[in-house]
Design a protein around this motif. Structure first.
Motif, mmCIF file in Angstrom:
data_model
loop_
_atom_site.group_PDB
_atom_site.id
_atom_site.type_symbol
_atom_site.label_atom_id
_atom_site.label_comp_id
_atom_site.label_asym_id
_atom_site.label_seq_id
_atom_site.Cartn_x
_atom_site.Cartn_y
_atom_site.Cartn_z
ATOM 1 N N TYR A 220 -19.169 -32.549 -29.210
ATOM 2 C CA TYR A 220 -19.748 -33.413 -30.166
ATOM 3 C C TYR A 220 -18.745 -34.750 -30.760
ATOM 4 O O TYR A 220 -18.946 -35.534 -31.041
ATOM 5 C CB TYR A 220 -19.959 -32.477 -31.517
ATOM 6 N N ASN A 221 -17.319 -34.388 -30.756
ATOM 7 C CA ASN A 221 -16.296 -35.279 -30.976
ATOM 8 C C ASN A 221 -16.196 -36.328 -30.012
ATOM 9 O O ASN A 221 -16.115 -37.726 -30.459
ATOM 10 C CB ASN A 221 -15.043 -34.484 -30.820
ATOM 11 N N GLU A 222 -16.651 -36.288 -28.836
ATOM 12 C CA GLU A 222 -16.895 -37.257 -27.808
ATOM 13 C C GLU A 222 -18.177 -38.145 -28.120
ATOM 14 O O GLU A 222 -17.907 -39.784 -28.051
ATOM 15 C CB GLU A 222 -16.863 -36.761 -26.413
ATOM 16 N N THR A 223 -19.151 -37.739 -28.442
ATOM 17 C CA THR A 223 -20.331 -38.607 -28.888
ATOM 18 C C THR A 223 -19.829 -39.399 -30.133
ATOM 19 O O THR A 223 -20.470 -40.553 -30.253
ATOM 20 C CB THR A 223 -21.623 -37.592 -29.050
ATOM 21 N N LEU A 224 -19.144 -38.958 -31.004
ATOM 22 C CA LEU A 224 -18.885 -39.679 -32.039
ATOM 23 C C LEU A 224 -17.950 -40.782 -32.070
ATOM 24 O O LEU A 224 -17.906 -41.807 -32.549
ATOM 25 C CB LEU A 224 -18.057 -38.874 -33.292
ATOM 26 N N CYS A 225 -17.157 -40.684 -30.823
ATOM 27 C CA CYS A 225 -16.218 -41.861 -30.621
ATOM 28 C C CYS A 225 -16.873 -42.821 -29.387
ATOM 29 O O CYS A 225 -16.038 -43.601 -28.853
ATOM 30 C CB CYS A 225 -14.981 -41.216 -30.041
ATOM 31 N N ASP A 226 -17.879 -42.283 -28.659
ATOM 32 C CA ASP A 226 -18.530 -43.089 -27.822
ATOM 33 C C ASP A 226 -19.068 -44.526 -28.465
ATOM 34 O O ASP A 226 -20.150 -44.650 -28.941
ATOM 35 C CB ASP A 226 -19.457 -42.370 -27.207
ATOM 36 N N TYR A 227 -18.400 -45.592 -28.062
ATOM 37 C CA TYR A 227 -18.684 -46.782 -28.609
ATOM 38 C C TYR A 227 -19.895 -47.414 -27.922
ATOM 39 O O TYR A 227 -20.617 -48.459 -28.131
ATOM 40 C CB TYR A 227 -17.624 -47.989 -28.844
ATOM 41 N N ARG A 228 -20.242 -46.833 -26.599
ATOM 42 C CA ARG A 228 -21.090 -47.310 -25.846
ATOM 43 C C ARG A 228 -22.474 -46.872 -26.296
ATOM 44 O O ARG A 228 -23.520 -47.481 -25.969
ATOM 45 C CB ARG A 228 -21.038 -46.780 -24.453
ATOM 46 N N SER A 229 -22.546 -46.019 -27.282
ATOM 47 C CA SER A 229 -23.886 -45.565 -27.930
ATOM 48 C C SER A 229 -24.436 -46.301 -28.833
ATOM 49 O O SER A 229 -25.485 -46.432 -29.053
ATOM 50 C CB SER A 229 -23.598 -44.162 -28.380
ATOM 51 N N CYS A 230 -23.766 -47.510 -29.306
ATOM 52 C CA CYS A 230 -24.102 -48.547 -30.012
ATOM 53 C C CYS A 230 -24.540 -49.770 -29.167
ATOM 54 O O CYS A 230 -24.187 -50.102 -28.135
ATOM 55 C CB CYS A 230 -23.059 -49.117 -30.771
ATOM 56 N N ARG A 231 -25.612 -50.384 -29.756
ATOM 57 C CA ARG A 231 -26.330 -51.483 -28.840
ATOM 58 C C ARG A 231 -25.351 -52.742 -29.013
ATOM 59 O O ARG A 231 -24.580 -52.787 -30.015
ATOM 60 C CB ARG A 231 -27.509 -51.975 -29.462
ATOM 61 N N PRO A 232 -25.118 -53.607 -28.042
ATOM 62 C CA PRO A 232 -24.100 -54.627 -27.826
ATOM 63 C C PRO A 232 -24.430 -55.584 -29.069
ATOM 64 O O PRO A 232 -23.268 -56.187 -29.613
ATOM 65 C CB PRO A 232 -24.371 -55.340 -26.568
ATOM 66 N N GLU A 233 -25.578 -55.933 -29.429
ATOM 67 C CA GLU A 233 -25.814 -56.793 -30.497
ATOM 68 C C GLU A 233 -25.415 -56.321 -32.058
ATOM 69 O O GLU A 233 -24.979 -57.007 -32.811
ATOM 70 C CB GLU A 233 -27.478 -57.265 -30.530
ATOM 71 N N GLU A 234 -25.560 -55.074 -32.051
ATOM 72 C CA GLU A 234 -25.165 -54.503 -33.442
ATOM 73 C C GLU A 234 -23.453 -54.515 -33.347
ATOM 74 O O GLU A 234 -23.070 -54.877 -34.570
ATOM 75 C CB GLU A 234 -25.499 -52.881 -33.391
ATOM 76 N N VAL A 235 -23.014 -54.238 -32.066
ATOM 77 C CA VAL A 235 -21.195 -54.542 -32.354
ATOM 78 C C VAL A 235 -20.980 -55.822 -32.415
ATOM 79 O O VAL A 235 -20.205 -56.027 -33.426
ATOM 80 C CB VAL A 235 -20.834 -53.959 -30.728
ATOM 81 N N THR A 236 -21.603 -56.918 -31.888
ATOM 82 C CA THR A 236 -21.291 -58.379 -32.029
ATOM 83 C C THR A 236 -21.548 -58.649 -33.576
ATOM 84 O O THR A 236 -20.651 -59.368 -33.995
ATOM 85 C CB THR A 236 -22.203 -59.062 -31.268
ATOM 86 N N PHE A 237 -22.698 -58.112 -34.348
ATOM 87 C CA PHE A 237 -22.925 -58.526 -35.599
ATOM 88 C C PHE A 237 -22.076 -57.846 -36.460
ATOM 89 O O PHE A 237 -21.410 -58.679 -37.511
ATOM 90 C CB PHE A 237 -24.438 -57.925 -35.898
ATOM 91 N N CYS A 238 -21.620 -56.851 -36.089
ATOM 92 C CA CYS A 238 -20.440 -56.189 -36.969
ATOM 93 C C CYS A 238 -19.054 -56.920 -37.078
ATOM 94 O O CYS A 238 -18.504 -57.158 -38.043
ATOM 95 C CB CYS A 238 -20.268 -54.713 -36.696
ATOM 96 N N GLN A 239 -18.614 -57.260 -35.801
ATOM 97 C CA GLN A 239 -17.523 -57.903 -35.643
ATOM 98 C C GLN A 239 -17.624 -59.182 -36.411
ATOM 99 O O GLN A 239 -16.678 -59.819 -36.972
ATOM 100 C CB GLN A 239 -17.161 -58.198 -34.032
ATOM 101 N N TYR A 240 -18.563 -59.908 -36.150
ATOM 102 C CA TYR A 240 -19.048 -61.333 -36.800
ATOM 103 C C TYR A 240 -18.808 -61.130 -37.940
ATOM 104 O O TYR A 240 -18.181 -61.918 -39.045
ATOM 105 C CB TYR A 240 -20.428 -61.694 -36.156
ATOM 106 N N SER A 241 -19.308 -60.316 -38.591
ATOM 107 C CA SER A 241 -19.548 -59.966 -39.995
ATOM 108 C C SER A 241 -18.160 -59.793 -40.805
ATOM 109 O O SER A 241 -17.882 -60.250 -42.015
ATOM 110 C CB SER A 241 -20.390 -58.986 -40.619
ATOM 111 N N VAL A 242 -17.181 -58.858 -39.889
ATOM 112 C CA VAL A 242 -15.994 -58.554 -40.471
ATOM 113 C C VAL A 242 -15.045 -59.873 -40.604
ATOM 114 O O VAL A 242 -14.341 -59.944 -41.267
ATOM 115 C CB VAL A 242 -15.468 -57.456 -39.727
ATOM 116 N N GLN A 243 -15.258 -60.528 -39.432
ATOM 117 C CA GLN A 243 -14.560 -61.785 -39.258
ATOM 118 C C GLN A 243 -14.862 -62.827 -40.488
ATOM 119 O O GLN A 243 -13.905 -63.231 -40.983
ATOM 120 C CB GLN A 243 -14.820 -62.454 -38.057
ATOM 121 N N GLU A 244 -15.830 -62.860 -40.561
ATOM 122 C CA GLU A 244 -16.508 -63.865 -41.880
ATOM 123 C C GLU A 244 -15.877 -63.264 -43.000
ATOM 124 O O GLU A 244 -15.498 -64.056 -44.029
ATOM 125 C CB GLU A 244 -18.100 -63.899 -41.742
ATOM 126 N N LEU A 245 -15.954 -62.123 -43.421
ATOM 127 C CA LEU A 245 -15.557 -61.340 -44.669
ATOM 128 C C LEU A 245 -14.028 -61.639 -44.684
ATOM 129 O O LEU A 245 -13.451 -62.119 -45.811
ATOM 130 C CB LEU A 245 -15.843 -60.093 -44.616
#
Length: 192
Positions: free
Chosen positions: A115-140
């Protein structure tokens, strides 16, 4: 019913009308006057799953109770009483929602390695979600002042507001204000 800034008997008459009750049109006008406060509190105090329309309805109920129980003589006192009542209500809603999220101790299970591995698996997120989050943090980070960035870093590292205040050598209120401003900026970025 008018809550205007004229001096004299108009304010006293207005407050008397508020205590005696108002018709629907007068209530709508009064609510419209205080709507910026209602919206500001909704933005300032984050309550999960509380839509603006739901908060507006809650605010209307609070305003009716305030109008019935208000015993002051000035619109300034009325405004302060209404604001504090709205803050109390939104905090009640927040506490109620947090109470529903508590998991009974019997249902909590230890975290296994799988279960610990699934929590840390960043590949389980869609690429567009990761990009949007990174963009939002950068803008913030670009929108925030240097102090707000320092506060965000402290909170991101797990410090409480009290610990962040001692770490940064300022008051807890200053840290809370910086977090509130940063949150407002993030909501504005996400709304775009």
């Amino acid at each position: 019913m008018r809550l205007d800034h004229e001096k004299g008997n108009d304010k006293e008459k207005t407050l008397q009308v508020e205590r005696q009750g108002v018709d629907e049109q007068e209530f709508v006008e009064l609510f419209r006057r205080y709507y910026p406060l209602v919206r500001k509190l909704w933005q300032q105090f984050f309550v999960p799953e509380l839509e603006l329309a739901d908060w507006e309805q809650e605010s209307r109920m609070v305003m009716i109770k305030v109008m019935r129980s208000y015993r002051g003589t000035t619109t300034g006192q009325f405004s302060g009483f209404l604001k504090q009542s709205l803050i109390n209500r939104i905090l009640d809603l927040y506490r109620a929602r947090q109470a529903n999220k508590r998991i009974p101790a019997g249902l909590v299970a230890p975290m296994t390695d799988d279960y610990n591995e699934t929590l840390c698996d960043y590949r389980s997120c869609r690429p567009e979600e990761v990009t949007f989050c990174q963009y939002s943090v950068q803008e913030l980070l670009e929108e925030c002042s240097s102090f707000e960035r320092e506060v965000l870093i402290c909170v991101h590292q797990g410090y409480s507001t009290t610990e962040a205040a001692s770490q940064l050598g300022c008051s807890k209120r200053k840290v809370q204000s910086a977090l509130s401003r940063a949150r407002t900026k993030l909501l504005h970025i996400l709304a775009q």
